[in-house]
Design an enzyme around this catalytic site. Sequence first.
Site, mmCIF file in Angstrom:
data_model
loop_
_atom_site.group_PDB
_atom_site.id
_atom_site.type_symbol
_atom_site.label_atom_id
_atom_site.label_comp_id
_atom_site.label_asym_id
_atom_site.label_seq_id
_atom_site.Cartn_x
_atom_site.Cartn_y
_atom_site.Cartn_z
ATOM 1 N N ASP A 35 0.781 -0.811 0.282
ATOM 2 C CA ASP A 35 0.570 -0.027 0.073
ATOM 3 C C ASP A 35 1.203 1.117 0.275
ATOM 4 O O ASP A 35 1.690 1.264 1.228
ATOM 5 C CB ASP A 35 -1.183 -0.686 1.185
ATOM 6 C CG ASP A 35 -2.664 0.618 1.487
ATOM 7 O OD1 ASP A 35 -2.004 2.235 0.754
ATOM 8 O OD2 ASP A 35 -3.775 0.100 1.455
ATOM 9 N N THR A 74 -6.875 3.458 -1.984
ATOM 10 C CA THR A 74 -6.812 2.737 -0.921
ATOM 11 C C THR A 74 -7.804 1.009 -2.103
ATOM 12 O O THR A 74 -7.653 -0.103 -2.327
ATOM 13 C CB THR A 74 -6.764 2.374 -0.536
ATOM 14 O OG1 THR A 74 -6.422 2.930 0.367
ATOM 15 C CG2 THR A 74 -6.328 0.468 0.548
ATOM 16 N N ASN A 95 -12.825 5.790 -2.121
ATOM 17 C CA ASN A 95 -13.102 4.750 -0.631
ATOM 18 C C ASN A 95 -14.522 4.918 -0.206
ATOM 19 O O ASN A 95 -15.045 4.099 0.850
ATOM 20 C CB ASN A 95 -11.592 5.366 -0.110
ATOM 21 C CG ASN A 95 -10.887 4.186 0.342
ATOM 22 O OD1 ASN A 95 -10.418 3.569 -0.600
ATOM 23 N ND2 ASN A 95 -9.828 5.289 0.969
ATOM 24 N N LYS A 156 -5.962 -4.205 5.762
ATOM 25 C CA LYS A 156 -7.130 -3.715 5.384
ATOM 26 C C LYS A 156 -8.200 -4.422 4.779
ATOM 27 O O LYS A 156 -7.453 -5.141 4.061
ATOM 28 C CB LYS A 156 -6.981 -2.343 4.398
ATOM 29 C CG LYS A 156 -5.854 -1.626 4.936
ATOM 30 C CD LYS A 156 -5.271 0.008 4.196
ATOM 31 C CE LYS A 156 -5.039 0.918 4.248
ATOM 32 N NZ LYS A 156 -4.595 1.882 3.414
ATOM 33 N N ASP A 157 -9.352 -4.481 5.347
ATOM 34 C CA ASP A 157 -10.675 -4.546 4.410
ATOM 35 C C ASP A 157 -11.182 -4.965 3.488
ATOM 36 O O ASP A 157 -10.952 -5.186 2.907
ATOM 37 C CB ASP A 157 -11.844 -4.569 5.646
ATOM 38 C CG ASP A 157 -12.220 -3.188 6.152
ATOM 39 O OD1 ASP A 157 -11.780 -2.664 4.891
ATOM 40 O OD2 ASP A 157 -12.939 -2.579 6.733
ATOM 41 N N ARG A 158 -10.614 -3.770 3.039
ATOM 42 C CA ARG A 158 -10.643 -3.351 1.582
ATOM 43 C C ARG A 158 -9.870 -4.100 0.840
ATOM 44 O O ARG A 158 -9.835 -4.167 -0.116
ATOM 45 C CB ARG A 158 -10.983 -1.628 1.215
ATOM 46 C CG ARG A 158 -9.866 -0.788 1.986
ATOM 47 C CD ARG A 158 -10.440 0.732 1.495
ATOM 48 N NE ARG A 158 -9.648 1.676 2.628
ATOM 49 C CZ ARG A 158 -8.761 2.580 3.982
ATOM 50 N NH1 ARG A 158 -9.672 1.856 4.566
ATOM 51 N NH2 ARG A 158 -8.097 2.966 4.209
ATOM 52 N N HIS A 291 1.467 8.524 5.224
ATOM 53 C CA HIS A 291 0.490 9.679 5.531
ATOM 54 C C HIS A 291 1.053 10.079 7.592
ATOM 55 O O HIS A 291 0.988 10.877 7.497
ATOM 56 C CB HIS A 291 -0.948 8.107 6.314
ATOM 57 C CG HIS A 291 -1.252 7.933 5.396
ATOM 58 N ND1 HIS A 291 -2.279 9.469 4.418
ATOM 59 C CD2 HIS A 291 -2.732 7.222 4.940
ATOM 60 C CE1 HIS A 291 -2.876 8.457 2.998
ATOM 61 N NE2 HIS A 291 -3.032 6.990 3.921
ATOM 62 N N ASP A 332 -1.870 0.016 -4.928
ATOM 63 C CA ASP A 332 -2.579 0.238 -4.833
ATOM 64 C C ASP A 332 -2.753 1.367 -5.702
ATOM 65 O O ASP A 332 -3.725 2.336 -6.019
ATOM 66 C CB ASP A 332 -3.395 -0.256 -3.705
ATOM 67 C CG ASP A 332 -2.464 0.847 -2.168
ATOM 68 O OD1 ASP A 332 -1.822 1.120 -2.518
ATOM 69 O OD2 ASP A 332 -3.607 0.633 -1.456
ATOM 70 N N HIS A 475 -2.236 10.410 -0.543
ATOM 71 C CA HIS A 475 -2.470 10.402 -1.772
ATOM 72 C C HIS A 475 -4.066 10.107 -2.932
ATOM 73 O O HIS A 475 -4.138 10.888 -1.538
ATOM 74 C CB HIS A 475 -1.773 8.857 -2.174
ATOM 75 C CG HIS A 475 -2.731 8.332 -1.106
ATOM 76 N ND1 HIS A 475 -3.663 7.259 -1.795
ATOM 77 C CD2 HIS A 475 -2.036 7.892 0.433
ATOM 78 C CE1 HIS A 475 -4.527 6.494 -0.304
ATOM 79 N NE2 HIS A 475 -3.149 7.066 0.752
HETATM 80 ZN ZN LIG Z 1 -3.533 6.121 2.313
#
Ligand SMILES: [Zn+2]
Length: 541
Positions: A35, A74, A95, A156-158, A291, A332, A475
């Site tokens: 990521d 993401t 997202n 992450k779930d996504r 981040h 991603d 991003h």
């Molecule tokens: Zn991010």
Amino acid sequence: MRIASLMIGALAFAASASAQPAPPPPKLIVAISVDQLSSDLFDEYRPMLQGGFAKLGRGIVFPHAYQGHAASETCPGHSTILTGTHPARNGIIANVWYDLTQTRSDKAVYCAEDERVAGTSSSAYTVSPWHLKVPTLGEYMKRQWPASRTVAVAGKDRAAVMMTGQRPDQRWYWNGKTFATDLKGGATPQTVVSARTAIANLVAQPQAALAPPALCAEKATVVPVAGGGQPVGAGRFERAAGDLTLFRASPAFDGATLALAAGLVREMQLGKGAAPDLLAVGLSATDYVGHRYGTKGQEMCLQMLSLDRDLGDFLAFLDSEVGDYAVVLTADHGGKDIPERERAAGVAGAARVDPSLAASNVGKALAARFGLPGSLLYGSNFGDVYVDRSLAMGQRARVLAAALATYRAHPQVAAVFTNEQLARTAMPTATPDKWSLIERARASFDTRRSGDFVVLLKRDITPIADTKGGYVSTHGSVWDYDRRVPIIFWRPGTPAQTIDLPVQTVDILPSVAAMLGLPLAADSIDGKCLAQAPGAACPTR
Ligand SMILES: [Zn+2]
């Protein structure tokens, strides 16, 4: 600290397999998403990395590939990797988007939720793949080979959901406290039980500051951050006992994810069944570190070196445990550094976004101007913006026109495109380095889910004004620092090749399918089969 070596280090590693010419199709596909691993970050660290990245770097490397679409986030990014489709086709446009027609009070929709479940919201949601409109690689493999198994493990779930879609065999993601699943029924694998305990014990201990090697120590310069946040640049990942937020934004998080993935490979005997299996791994720490600290400080350096070592351990484990496997690694989306450090490095236009650009602030100003109640606009400080649907038709048209004029007049805005403009625009067919801004936005456009208009910020504008919450960098833009990512294909014995072509993450699915001998209907995907992928027999047309 290095939980991957802690948990899989006890296993006996065989020496790396030597070259195997003309291999049959691999028995296990390992798809890894790092990521926020931009092409810029990959280029910067590639010469220094000696572990997993160095090993994969001896495969087929496209250092400057593309997540071509505008919304470089993401969820859309992960939706392209194993579906072969752009968000415009697969429906994962962001997202979070808005559905102003839904009955619940929270009109926002999280990409990997099912908002039809009563009592949920976009922040307290039920994890689900139902927004993803297209099949994933694992689903294509199961259609062809019913014995094929699909497993996802991600920070992450996504990431886990968008890489494996409907009905994977196992899907585990970090829910902020532990590894959880959205799948119902079935026993929890023993390795999940033990990983949860090991990680809980690790988090419960305080973490001393890491000792940076010279390569990272020379980047340790403290930089003040505008917007009320803490200075960054010289962090070493020390944290208090039980601090889950800092654990997630530290190298140990990827170690934990890889350890769980390795455990599932062994427990399920992936790659040893009657049919090829798929393991999708989402490594999220690079994004959380980016981040929180930006990309040019000591923190990201420590993260890159640690991830490289953990990936090396993980690949060595796969060498001894599976032997015959193939890896595809990508990201991603990309990312960029904090504007304060960029300006010091000579990027004159680097700046934080004007807070007045937040959709709620523009909406409130318009409401005052037109004598209307409420905030009138839904959205963030860039991207899709939605106009209140309760307005009468004439009012709505006036508000929309005034909103467009406000955004278009702002010096930080590069372009604003309406839903109608995007609906009239054809999907781009050139290579993604040649796409215009409206074509990038078109690849993120869904008639039903997209906003009434989309706001694109100028290059080098960071869309975070208030940094007090701990996020200093991000991003999501249409610019190449956020769109360009590496793609690496690796199999044992593949001759090393670095190919500087603007291929795309949507090309991964048809390329892996060609490595497996898996037929695909060409009109159901947006990507092209890459003949350079090891062992890929691309269909001739
Ligand atoms: Zn991010």
